[in-house]
Design an enzyme around this catalytic site. Structure first.
Site, PDB file in Angstrom:
ATOM      1  N   ASP A 185       0.836  -1.199   0.000  1.00 26.49           N
ATOM      2  CA  ASP A 185       0.000   0.000   0.000  1.00 26.49           C
ATOM      3  C   ASP A 185       0.870   1.249   0.000  1.00 26.49           C
ATOM      4  O   ASP A 185       1.974   1.229  -0.553  1.00 26.49           O
ATOM      5  CB  ASP A 185      -0.947  -0.032   1.209  1.00 26.49           C
ATOM      6  CG  ASP A 185      -2.302   0.581   0.874  1.00 26.49           C
ATOM      7  OD1 ASP A 185      -2.387   1.815   0.842  1.00 26.49           O
ATOM      8  OD2 ASP A 185      -3.257  -0.175   0.646  1.00 26.49           O
ATOM      9  N   HIS A 225      -3.700   5.918   3.647  1.00 25.75           N
ATOM     10  CA  HIS A 225      -4.447   4.728   3.233  1.00 25.75           C
ATOM     11  C   HIS A 225      -3.795   3.445   3.748  1.00 25.75           C
ATOM     12  O   HIS A 225      -4.461   2.552   4.281  1.00 25.75           O
ATOM     13  CB  HIS A 225      -4.533   4.710   1.707  1.00 25.75           C
ATOM     14  CG  HIS A 225      -5.433   3.647   1.138  1.00 25.75           C
ATOM     15  ND1 HIS A 225      -5.003   2.351   0.899  1.00 25.75           N
ATOM     16  CD2 HIS A 225      -6.727   3.685   0.752  1.00 25.75           C
ATOM     17  CE1 HIS A 225      -5.995   1.649   0.392  1.00 25.75           C
ATOM     18  NE2 HIS A 225      -7.057   2.432   0.296  1.00 25.75           N
ATOM     19  N   SER A 234     -11.359  -1.262  -0.249  1.00 24.16           N
ATOM     20  CA  SER A 234     -10.048  -1.175   0.406  1.00 24.16           C
ATOM     21  C   SER A 234     -10.151  -1.498   1.884  1.00 24.16           C
ATOM     22  O   SER A 234      -9.235  -2.082   2.477  1.00 24.16           O
ATOM     23  CB  SER A 234      -9.470   0.237   0.251  1.00 24.16           C
ATOM     24  OG  SER A 234      -8.917   0.427  -1.012  1.00 24.16           O
TER      25      SER A 234
END
Length: 774
Positions: free
Chosen positions: A142, A217, A552
């Site tokens: 990520d 994220h 996600s």
């Protein structure tokens, strides 16, 4: 003296009785839950709620005075002021599911895991049976990690697993000492990104040239999967609780392959960097790979090196690593699901049983329930404004959220502004709120697609989201009066029933556009308004945490569950874990209510929305039977899918010769049967392996798709100490004489303790077969 004392006692007794009677007759707000709405017209639903109250209270005026809110869009129910006796009477009506007193619910930050039955307070569940995933390593590819986040504290975490071969790379604002017994690995891969972005200036970029996370994220998804316990977490002033990941004692390793580009206001992930991250993760010894990254339709084949997931991850799975990937956020259109290789677990997103109702009261006393995370003071009656040019002046007006800056500032100053947007992202909300604040406005009401209704603005600015219907209602009110006004109250948190579970609008849907006979997505998990750790640079950061939505977020939920299962069954194959979660999944929500799928029109969810269903971790721990697969099974799949032998050989690293005739793709040993082009009849073959008691007998139960005959042979499977695996065939034939869409059913093996369920999806395609044959 004695008579005086007796008189006092009598008076006190009377006061006690009167107080008790007053308490019993005191009206309090109750939520009356009626389940799924029975009519598509919201006005009709509201009228039915009023009629129920009129019947109870005796008059229309009393009913109007009692009604607080009518829930008429997502489900049917209402909030009303009722006494205890009235609440009991209405609860006894046959159409009422239940009645609960209203109240301020805490923001249940562990809500995802409590909802899925993995409460840390329960000493006898999968979480505690596996020591919370200790010794299992979750790799995450990520945007990096913020190592100082409390979600990566190593309190109570044991020594680093001996099998671990990875480490922590130093880089910009990141030292190897930033890692600990929880965050045991952190690497970054940027060469592919730099090769494609030769003008990239690392000194001017806000991102860190290291494993440190700028975007937030990566930190978010890693903490969902394996974050440690963090007590007393609150979000924007809403009541807090203890936050944790799915496997709070599992170890986390971050592989940063995604980089923030300021000019794009977004993140870019180079395929080559991703491939290197996969390669390193395999080397380092991860058990689970959690990848919340997606490609786009049209898809590349599994043997195409442009598909970084399928090619690299084939090797990871062949090595025993369980790979979990996001299904994508391109829903609700069909055939939008990505990451479709059969060796990958592909995840869809559902809502949680949690909402944040925020009352909006118009000047005509109509109350509209929006969604927000606003916890500031109540905004009293304030002028309400919708930007439109009523006088045909030369000034520019726009009621589109993204274009509010075109309006003269004076028109928005001191007012609450209504705007409309078709945007799927929250970027439109952030821009709109900044425009309104800069103009001196006091609040914002955003009307948008009902699947994207939660608005969150910085600085606790009142931003409330509503759907288009309610937005049009407010616009009609504005146009009907000279001085429209509005009041906005702070948000509250409502969890548990009556908040229903849905496959969220944005979650990508099947069928699989590359290989229609391979069901995708595989499984669903909560992925809406998930609270987890983030980077301080995240615009949604509040005290180190943020609430985000997407597949996600659903992906690391499954990764966390797999980590727990891996601790319980360390010798299972990746396919065994997929089979366990698919065959035991909830097809209703945990409360027994139907799961619906959001879209242009809501419908009951089917396998193309959520695969096997909503993950049920406790049941997955002891599935009874599994549909297992290994590398040779995947090679058979590639042969059956008509990929050429040289491509297959290139993928698997060895010369591969497919059998002649080629195997049927319908015989791939998946925990599902999907037949996209049935004409007359076909026979599918499957093999199940017993992972329950040695001496077991399973009988079949079939729920056939509409117009389809399903015959299973044999109807009984017998297992013992010598017979671990048994094969069976499924003869499927159609009674349809025309082309149809997909119809759905199920095939269940049961021993009265375990119910091993796989979805059946069948489409009759007579016309296509006619042209194929002629």
């Amino acid at each position: 003296m004695r008579s005086c004392r007796s008189s006092i006692l009598l008076v006190l007794s009377l006061i006690t009785v009167l107080n008790a009677a007053r308490a019993g007759s005191e009206s309090k707000v109750h939520i009356v839950y009626l389940g799924e709405k029975q009519h598509h017209d919201p006005e009709f639903v509201t009228k039915s709620h009023h009629q129920m109250l009129v019947s109870l209270l005796g008059s229309k005026k009393d009913a109007d005075d009692s009604m607080v809110y009518s829930y008429r869009h997502g489900f049917s129910g209402f909030a009303a002021k009722l006494t205890k006796s009235q609440a009991k009477k209405i609860a006894d009506l046959p159409e009422v599911v239940h009645v609960i007193p209203d109240g301020f619910h805490e923001l249940a930050t562990t809500r995802t895991w409590d909802y899925l039955g993995l409460s840390a307070a329960n000493p006898k569940n999968l979480l505690n049976d596996t020591n919370m995933g200790d010794q299992v390593i979750i790799g995450v590819i990520d945007t990096g990690v913020w190592p100082e986040s409390e979600s990566f504290n190593d309190n109570g975490v044991g020594p680093i697993p001996r099998k671990w071969k990875g480490g922590c790379e130093s880089g910009e604002n990141f030292r190897s000492t930033n890692c600990n017994r929880k965050l045991i690995g952190a690497k970054y891969f940027i060469n592919g990104f730099l090769a494609k972005n030769k003008g990239f200036n690392s000194t001017k970029s806000p991102d860190y040239i290291s494993a440190r996370d700028f975007d937030g994220h990566g930190t978010h998804v890693a903490s969902i999967a394996g974050g440690s316990f963090v007590p007393n977490v609150s979000y924007k002033g809403l009541a807090g609780g203890t936050l944790r990941g799915g496997a709070p004692r599992a170890r986390v390793a971050m592989y940063k392959a995604c980089w923030f580009q300021e000019e794009l206001e977004g993140v870019t992930c180079s395929n080559s960097d991703i491939m290197k991250a996969i390669d390193e993760a395999m080397h380092d010894g991860v058990d689970v790979l959690s990848i919340s990254l997606v490609g786009r339709v049209p898809l590349n084949s599994e043997t195409d090196l442009r598909d970084e997931f399928a090619t690299g991850l084939f090797h990871a799975v062949a090595k025993g690593i369980v790979v979990v990937c996001a299904g994508g956020n391109a829903g609700p259109a069909a055939q939008t699901v990505v990451n479709i290789a059969p060796w990958i677990i592909t995840v869809a997103a559902t809502t949680l049983d949690r909402s944040f109702p925020t009352p909006i009261t118009l000047g005509n006393n109509k109350v509209i329930l929006g969604q927000a995370t606003y916890t500031g003071p109540e905004l009293g009656l304030t002028s309400l404004f919708y930007p439109e040019d009523e006088r045909n002046s030369n000034e520019t007006f726009s009621g589109v959220c993204e274009s509010l800056n075109l309006n003269p500032n004076r028109t928005m100053a001191g007012k609450v502004v209504l705007c409309f947007t078709t945007s799927r992202t929250n970027a439109a909300i952030y821009r709109a709120s900044s425009f309104v604040k800069a103009a001196g406005g006091l609040g914002l009401i955003i009307s948008r697609n009902p699947a994207f209704t939660l608005a969150s603005c910085n600085d606790d600015f009142p931003c409330v989201a509503i759907d288009y219907e309610l937005g049009t209602d407010i616009l009609s009110y504005i146009r009907s009066t000279r001085s429209p006004v509005v009041k906005i109250q702070p948000s509250t948190t409502l969890s548990g029933q009556p908040v229903g579970t849905k496959v969220v609008n944005f979650s990508s849907r099947g069928p699989n556009s590359m290989s229609p006979a391979i069901l995708k997505p595989d499984i669903a998990a909560p992925g809406v308004r998930i609270l987890a750790a983030t980077s301080p640079n995240d615009t949604l950061n509040v005290g180190g945490f943020a609430m985000l939505s997407g597949t996600s977020m659903a992906t690391p939920v499954i990764s966390g569950v797999i980590a727990l299962l891996k601790a319980l069954h360390p010798d299972w194959s990746p396919a065994a874990f997929r089979s366990a979660i698919v065959t035991t999944a909830w097809r209703t929500d945990p409360f027994g209510e139907q799961i619906f799928a959001e879209g242009s029109s809501r419908k009951v969810a089917d396998p193309f929305d959520y695969g096997g269903g909503l993950v049920n971790p406790e049941k997955a721990a002891e599935p009874g039977l599994i549909y297992d697969m290994g590398p040779q099974d995947y090679i058979l799949y590639l042969c059956s899918a008509d990929y050429n032998e040289s491509s297959i050989s290139q993928l698997v690293g060895q010369v591969t010769v497919c059998s002649n005739p080629k195997p049927s793709v319908l015989d791939v040993n998946l925990p599902s049967i999907t037949i996209p082009n049935l004409k007359d009849e076909v026979t599918d073959a499957r093999t199940v392996t017993n992972v329950g008691p040695s001496n077991s007998v399973y009988k079949v139960a079939v729920e056939p798709p509409l117009g389809v005959r399903v015959v299973v042979t044999p109807e009984t499977l017998v297992f013992n100490s010598k017979t671990k695996s048994v094969s069976f065939t499924v003869l499927v034939s159609t009674t349809h004489k025309i082309n149809t869409g997909f119809y759905f059913g199920s095939l269940t093996w049961t021993d009265s303790v375990h119910n091993v369920v796989i979805p059946l999806s069948v489409r009759t395609q007579i016309l296509q077969n006619y042209y194929d044959e002629n």
